[in-house]
Design an enzyme around this catalytic site. Structure first.
Site, mmCIF file in Angstrom:
data_model
loop_
_atom_site.group_PDB
_atom_site.id
_atom_site.type_symbol
_atom_site.label_atom_id
_atom_site.label_comp_id
_atom_site.label_asym_id
_atom_site.label_seq_id
_atom_site.Cartn_x
_atom_site.Cartn_y
_atom_site.Cartn_z
ATOM 1 N N SER A 1 -9.526 -0.698 7.826
ATOM 2 C CA SER A 1 -9.046 -0.513 6.453
ATOM 3 C C SER A 1 -8.316 -1.698 5.841
ATOM 4 O O SER A 1 -7.980 -1.663 4.662
ATOM 5 C CB SER A 1 -8.149 0.731 6.375
ATOM 6 O OG SER A 1 -8.923 1.896 6.504
ATOM 7 N N SER B 1 -9.342 1.744 3.579
ATOM 8 C CA SER B 1 -8.609 2.525 2.602
ATOM 9 C C SER B 1 -7.657 1.682 1.757
ATOM 10 O O SER B 1 -7.120 2.165 0.755
ATOM 11 C CB SER B 1 -7.827 3.635 3.300
ATOM 12 O OG SER B 1 -6.881 3.110 4.209
ATOM 13 N N LYS C 1 0.843 -1.195 0.000
ATOM 14 C CA LYS C 1 0.000 0.000 0.000
ATOM 15 C C LYS C 1 0.877 1.243 0.000
ATOM 16 O O LYS C 1 1.857 1.327 0.746
ATOM 17 C CB LYS C 1 -0.894 -0.026 1.242
ATOM 18 C CG LYS C 1 -1.899 1.109 1.354
ATOM 19 C CD LYS C 1 -2.732 0.917 2.634
ATOM 20 C CE LYS C 1 -3.791 1.988 2.788
ATOM 21 N NZ LYS C 1 -4.597 1.767 4.034
#
Length: 380
Positions: free
Chosen positions: A124, A100, A23
């Site tokens: 997330s 996210s 990420k």
């Protein structure tokens, strides 16, 4: 939208080690960490060093195949990013991919990575795993070093792996923490506290109950009337800490989503006394859930109360996840089939602090009991 929105940066890495997607809020040496935010992208320099979670993976031969897309500044749960695109939900392109850690979940779900790293402040990792029909692990607060990880909420942020199955989560943990091994199946708890909540789709509740029964686990129903107070406390801590972490970006408000400008500013009005009150609530959460874990070994609940919202619909998807960040507990999300078919439910299984080894053992027992779901047949 297209699957190109899954990635912010692709890397060509030779070798035969596991493919790792990271990420883009986690430092990878030689690449900028942009957090999918123009206010940061404008001046982002290549990271000088790997974050510890990346360095340990690289030292074990992992191939870092790219940096994945996310919601701007890790601040929202829907997976939507108007600047860099919204990754396509591989199970239903009409639905949100969750955030996210949206790109990390999609990269794993479509077999472009074996393991992906995400971050989880209020859900997330677990929510995009649930939306995309894969597994995700929120680790115990403080277990995995957060150096080199973009800060949102200092006391709630965690790093965790996403994978297609529980074995992949164990691999992800071993990449972050060399020597990690899931416990043997016989270490899994035989009883669980089955947390019950209002407004859960009956099909999801049935799927959770059937999965636990198939695994031979005895479920004891528990209701927690304090749950919404716990949500409020976690959200306020997150908002207050997020203000101090991101307030410097308000000078470039035109390079931020308007919703992020609003949410950053909202933290300024939360007083230190209110934050202290919320932290006291956190102690009460840990005491209450700790007592249940002492009694039954595991907690079980859905990850989402309903199927993932469709694109454009309101997304309140942290209702069942964020109190566990306040408690600092590890939690795994794994897909389980609904009795009548359709979009898979997601079981959230919670273990004791720093007990990911036995938590993954229990998740593996459930995964085996319900059978391997052929996700390729569900894509599209």
């Amino acid at each position: 939208m297209s699957r190109d929105a899954t990635w912010l940066l692709r890397l060509d890495t030779d070798g035969d080690g596991p493919r790792l997607a990271v990420k883009d809020c986690i430092d990878v040496a030689g690449t900028p960490t942009t957090v999918a935010c123009p206010a940061i992208m404008d001046d982002a320099e290549p990271a000088r060093a790997d974050a510890p979670a990346v360095a340990t993976a690289r030292s074990q031969g992992a191939r870092i195949v790219g940096k994945t897309n996310l919601v701007e500044l890790c601040r929202h749960i829907d997976g939507v990013n108007p600047w860099t695109g919204t990754p396509l939900n591989p199970l239903d392109p009409e639905r949100l991919p969750g955030g996210s850690s949206s790109g990390s979940a999609v990269a794993v779900a479509v077999h472009e990575a074996d393991v992906a790293y995400g971050t989880d402040t209020g859900g997330s990792v677990r929510v995009p795993a649930a939306c995309c029909g894969i597994t995700g692990l929120k680790t115990t607060a403080g277990r995995i070093p957060m150096h080199g990880v973009f800060e949102f909420s200092r006391t709630l942020d965690t790093v965790g792996p996403l994978a297609r199955d529980v074995a992949g989560l164990a691999l992800g943990m071993s990449l972050m923490e060399p020597g990690f091994r899931a416990a043997p199946a016989e270490a899994a708890s035989a009883t669980v506290s089955r947390l019950r909540f209002p407004d859960v789709d009956p099909g999801i509740d049935d799927a959770i109950d059937e999965a636990l029964a198939a695994a031979g686990m005895t479920a004891v129903d528990v209701t927690l009337p304090e749950w919404e107070d716990w949500i409020d406390a976690a959200d306020e801590i997150m908002t207050a800490e997020g203000y101090w972490a991101h307030r410097h970006l308000l000078g470039r408000a035109d390079r931020l989503e308007e919703r992020d400008v609003r949410s950053i500013r909202a933290g300024e009005s939360i007083t230190a006394a209110r934050v202290t009150e919320c932290r006291r609530t956190g102690r009460a959460v840990r005491a209450r859930l700790g007592a249940l874990l002492h009694q039954h070994g595991l907690l079980a609940l859905p990850t989402l109360r309903v199927a993932p919202p469709r694109i454009g619909e309101r997304a309140r998807m942290t209702y069942l996840t964020v109190p566990l960040n306040l408690a600092g507990l590890p939690a795994v999300s794994l897909p389980v089939p609904r009795p009548g078919g359709g979009f898979p439910a997601s079981l959230q299984l919670v273990g004791g602090w720093l007990d990911e080894e036995r938590l993954l053992a229990a998740a593996s027992v459930i995964e085996t009991a319900v059978g391997t779901v052929d996700r390729a047949d569900r894509q599209g």
